[in-house]
Design an enzyme around this catalytic site. Structure first.
Site: not given
Length: 314
Positions: A117, A140, A178
């Protein structure tokens, strides 16, 4: 057998669709369907089989023949909620799970192409795949960075392929489940349909209203990128996965408004809980990707949003 973990999720289901469109009739979807709404993402796909993520991990750990039956693992499964601060949960899902898959893939020569990411860059202003630019703003991003660092320390043989793709801001079909973590293109479209307006954040970090910039990349282009690496098994490494062009949230809003032929923009106060944990600018540096020989092209916001909304309308 082509394995897509997170295959009922956003990127995973699109990737499975692309594999099937290219003729793969052996796609195994691995996911966690406690959120049963995600079934809609794979209901139209003629997959080989579905397996729960926990069962899959157990099979990978204990069944060598099962691992040897795999053509590749396209590892998209993760907790991708950037506002999740349970570090133990995040590291178990995004780091430990990935390491287990990695070592079994290395043992049996199974290609592993996994989703990293752009969150690894945090508040950086340079986006080359260099440790000096990697300073995540949330756990994250840290979980993704730690696995990238682990992969970088590997000494791979010619029979081993490991590829990490640092996804920038991906948008496109099959992301409706999501919720708050869906793309701004999705939310802008919903807002315009419901309220005849698109709501953007006011300026922050020195940016004018709606002028914060991200590298927005269409999901079909991300699928094409994964498949390129699947077809070039001599290439390994950690690479950026974006368009190489930063565009503003205003650009996305205007593309949505243009498609509908109506609507207006309203700016709202920047949320307190995002201050200090928000990327106001991202732009993938594609130098390493192009040097590896990858020629996948990425559409800009105007074309990507048009294709997205066309797909939603069908």
């Amino acid at each position: 057998m082509h394995v897509v973990t997170g295959g009922a999720g956003f990127v995973g289901s699109n990737l499975a669709r692309s594999l099937i469109a290219q003729g793969a009739d052996d796609v195994l979807i691995v996911d966690d369907l406690r959120d049963g709404h995600k079934f809609r993402n794979i209901a139209d796909l003629p997959i080989l089989d579905y397996m729960d993520r926990a069962e899959f991990l157990q099979r990978v750990e204990t069944d060598a023949a099962f691992v040897q039956s795999m053509s590749a693992i396209l590892h998209q499964g993760a907790c991708s909620t950037t506002t999740e601060w349970d570090g133990k949960y995040m590291m178990e899902n995004n780091y430990s799970y990935s390491k287990t898959l990695l070592h079994r893939c290395l043992e049996f020569g199974v290609p592993l192409i996994y989703a990293s990411s752009a969150a690894v860059y945090g508040d950086a202003t340079e986006f080359t795949e260099s440790p000096g630019n990697e300073r995540p703003l949330n756990v994250y991003g840290y979980s993704k960075l730690l696995f990238d660092q682990y992969v970088r320390r590997l000494s791979l043989t010619d029979q081993q392929q490991v590829v990490g793709l640092r996804y920038f801001n991906v948008y496109g079909p099959r992301e409706q489940h999501k919720g708050a973590m869906a793309s701004v293109a999705y939310h802008f479209n919903q807002q315009l349909k419901d309220d005849h307006e698109v709501r953007l954040f006011e300026g922050c970090d020195g940016y004018d209203d709606g002028e914060q910039q991200r590298d927005f990349v269409y999901v079909d282009d991300i699928s094409a990128l994964n498949l390129w690496f699947l077809q070039h098994r001599n290439v390994s490494g950690v690479f950026n996965a974006g368009t190489g062009r930063a565009q503003s949230f205003n650009d996305v809003a205007k593309a949505v408004i243009k498609w509908h032929g109506r609507g207006r923009i309203r700016y709202v106060a920047f949320p307190e809980h995002l201050k200090g944990a928000y990327q106001s600018y991202t732009q993938a540096d594609l130098t390493a990707l192009r040097a590896a020989g990858c020629d996948v092209e990425f559409r800009d916001v105007a074309h990507g949003v048009r294709d997205y909304l066309d797909a939603l309308a069908t």
